[in-house]
Design an enzyme around this catalytic site. Structure first.
Site, PDB file in Angstrom:
ATOM      1  N   ASP A   1       0.810  -1.219   0.000  1.00  0.00           N
ATOM      2  CA  ASP A   1       0.000   0.000   0.000  1.00  0.00           C
ATOM      3  C   ASP A   1       0.847   1.273   0.000  1.00  0.00           C
ATOM      4  O   ASP A   1       2.061   1.230   0.214  1.00  0.00           O
ATOM      5  CB  ASP A   1      -0.942   0.002   1.211  1.00  0.00           C
ATOM      6  CG  ASP A   1      -0.258  -0.440   2.504  1.00  0.00           C
ATOM      7  OD1 ASP A   1       0.975  -0.393   2.576  1.00  0.00           O
ATOM      8  OD2 ASP A   1      -0.961  -0.836   3.441  1.00  0.00           O
TER       9      ASP A   1
ATOM     10  N   ASN B   1      -7.518  -2.855  14.434  1.00  0.00           N
ATOM     11  CA  ASN B   1      -8.910  -3.119  14.064  1.00  0.00           C
ATOM     12  C   ASN B   1      -9.021  -4.305  13.098  1.00  0.00           C
ATOM     13  O   ASN B   1     -10.066  -4.529  12.495  1.00  0.00           O
ATOM     14  CB  ASN B   1      -9.565  -1.870  13.460  1.00  0.00           C
ATOM     15  CG  ASN B   1      -8.914  -1.448  12.143  1.00  0.00           C
ATOM     16  OD1 ASN B   1      -7.995  -2.115  11.654  1.00  0.00           O
ATOM     17  ND2 ASN B   1      -9.373  -0.359  11.561  1.00  0.00           N
TER      18      ASN B   1
ATOM     19  N   HIS C   1      -7.236  -4.753  10.275  1.00  0.00           N
ATOM     20  CA  HIS C   1      -6.973  -4.518   8.855  1.00  0.00           C
ATOM     21  C   HIS C   1      -5.665  -5.185   8.412  1.00  0.00           C
ATOM     22  O   HIS C   1      -4.752  -5.392   9.208  1.00  0.00           O
ATOM     23  CB  HIS C   1      -7.009  -3.030   8.498  1.00  0.00           C
ATOM     24  CG  HIS C   1      -5.847  -2.203   8.936  1.00  0.00           C
ATOM     25  ND1 HIS C   1      -6.003  -1.038   9.638  1.00  0.00           N
ATOM     26  CD2 HIS C   1      -4.518  -2.339   8.745  1.00  0.00           C
ATOM     27  CE1 HIS C   1      -4.821  -0.497   9.868  1.00  0.00           C
ATOM     28  NE2 HIS C   1      -3.892  -1.279   9.333  1.00  0.00           N
TER      29      HIS C   1
ATOM     30  N   GLU D   1      -9.616  -1.868   5.375  1.00  0.00           N
ATOM     31  CA  GLU D   1     -10.283  -1.548   6.636  1.00  0.00           C
ATOM     32  C   GLU D   1     -11.523  -2.440   6.821  1.00  0.00           C
ATOM     33  O   GLU D   1     -11.984  -3.076   5.861  1.00  0.00           O
ATOM     34  CB  GLU D   1     -10.702  -0.069   6.622  1.00  0.00           C
ATOM     35  CG  GLU D   1      -9.525   0.907   6.568  1.00  0.00           C
ATOM     36  CD  GLU D   1      -8.815   1.058   7.925  1.00  0.00           C
ATOM     37  OE1 GLU D   1      -8.738   0.088   8.692  1.00  0.00           O
ATOM     38  OE2 GLU D   1      -8.333   2.168   8.192  1.00  0.00           O
TER      39      GLU D   1
END
Ligand code: GLP
Length: 259
Positions: free
Chosen positions: A67, A136, A138, A143
């Site tokens: 990314d 979280n 990811h 996400e």
């Protein structure tokens, strides 16, 4: 999933670095899927040393990073391009012409995402994909609620991700709100996947990834669908796993050749 638990974060990172070294020793022109984030730093340090000691050469390898932030040019101090250059590529014999990251500063990030997806496919697929995990759940910047069939695209970052990554940005600079990330399907196409998670702040996400119900709310649970994923943990990151004793019984002290 193979779950390996080590007594320290250092030993967990060594285990993943060894997997990368073995992969490249076995296939000099390996295609590596690379990740950023603080958890990855000790892996790159170990790879740099192994390269300096001539234990492994990356001169024939190629890489695709997961990314990049939208809007940051490759020389921006907080871009993942710069992160990778500074901690890995410039310190090894890696041929930067074969090191790929999505470009976050193009006028057309959607076209860039599609091109990047095609570039990964064109390289014949990733042999070994490195992954960290967000608090979280990811992976990359996929996400919560990302589709398990997603390909490389732009994602809006959650507040939790922006807050977690703020430490890399010098105030008053704020982390960008968007990123280009490989999709979950892109990641699952990797032939082998190695996830490294260390520290207590990752224990909840790790427990869901390994033992939770599969669902888009925790993107890392998609890895349950992958045949060759190894999850490498220190004790703190493993602390919420219900079947911790079992994983330890199967791979005592992480003992496993991993290849
Ligand atoms: C970022 C990266 C992820 C990484 C995650 C965790 O969001 N895009 O690839 O896994 O951070 O980072 P850290 O290892 O710093 O906790």
């Amino acid at each position: 999933m193979k779950v390996l638990i080590f007594d320290t974060a250092e030993r967990a990172a060594e285990c993943v670095a060894q997997q990368v070294i073995a992969q490249v020793q076995g296939k000099a022109d390996s295609v590596l899927g690379l990740a950023t984030g603080g958890t990855m730093l000790p892996i790159y340090e170990l790879l740099v040393s192994a390269n300096k000691n001539k234990q492994v050469s990356f001169s024939q390898a190629s890489s695709f990073n997961l990314d990049e932030y939208v809007g940051l040019n490759p020389d921006h101090p907080c871009s993942y391009h710069k992160f990778m250059r500074d901690i890995f590529f410039s310190k090894t014999d890696f041929d930067v012409a074969r090191a790929h990251l999505p470009h976050g500063n193009t006028g057309d990030p959607e076209a860039e995402s599609e091109d990047y997806e095609n570039l990964v496919l064109g390289a014949g697929g990733i042999d070994l994909q490195l992954l960290g995990i967000g608090e979280n759940g990811h992976i990359g910047f996929n996400e919560p609620t990302s589709s398990f069939r997603s390909l490389t695209r732009i994602k809006t970052l959650t507040k939790s991700t922006i807050d977690a990554n703020r430490r890399f940005f010098e105030a008053p600079a704020e982390p960008p709100k968007y990123a280009i990330t490989m999709g979950i399907e892109t990641i699952l196409r990797g032939k082998m996947i190695a996830v490294l998670a260390t520290g207590k702040n990752k224990s909840g996400a790790v427990a869901t990834m390994v033992e939770g119900a599969m669902g888009a709310y925790c993107p890392a649970t998609a890895l349950q669908l992958h045949r060759h994923t190894t999850v490498v943990l220190d004790q703190a990151a493993a602390s919420e796993l219900k079947m911790r004793d079992y994983y330890f019984q199967v791979h005592p002290d992480g003992k496993d050749a991993l290849v």
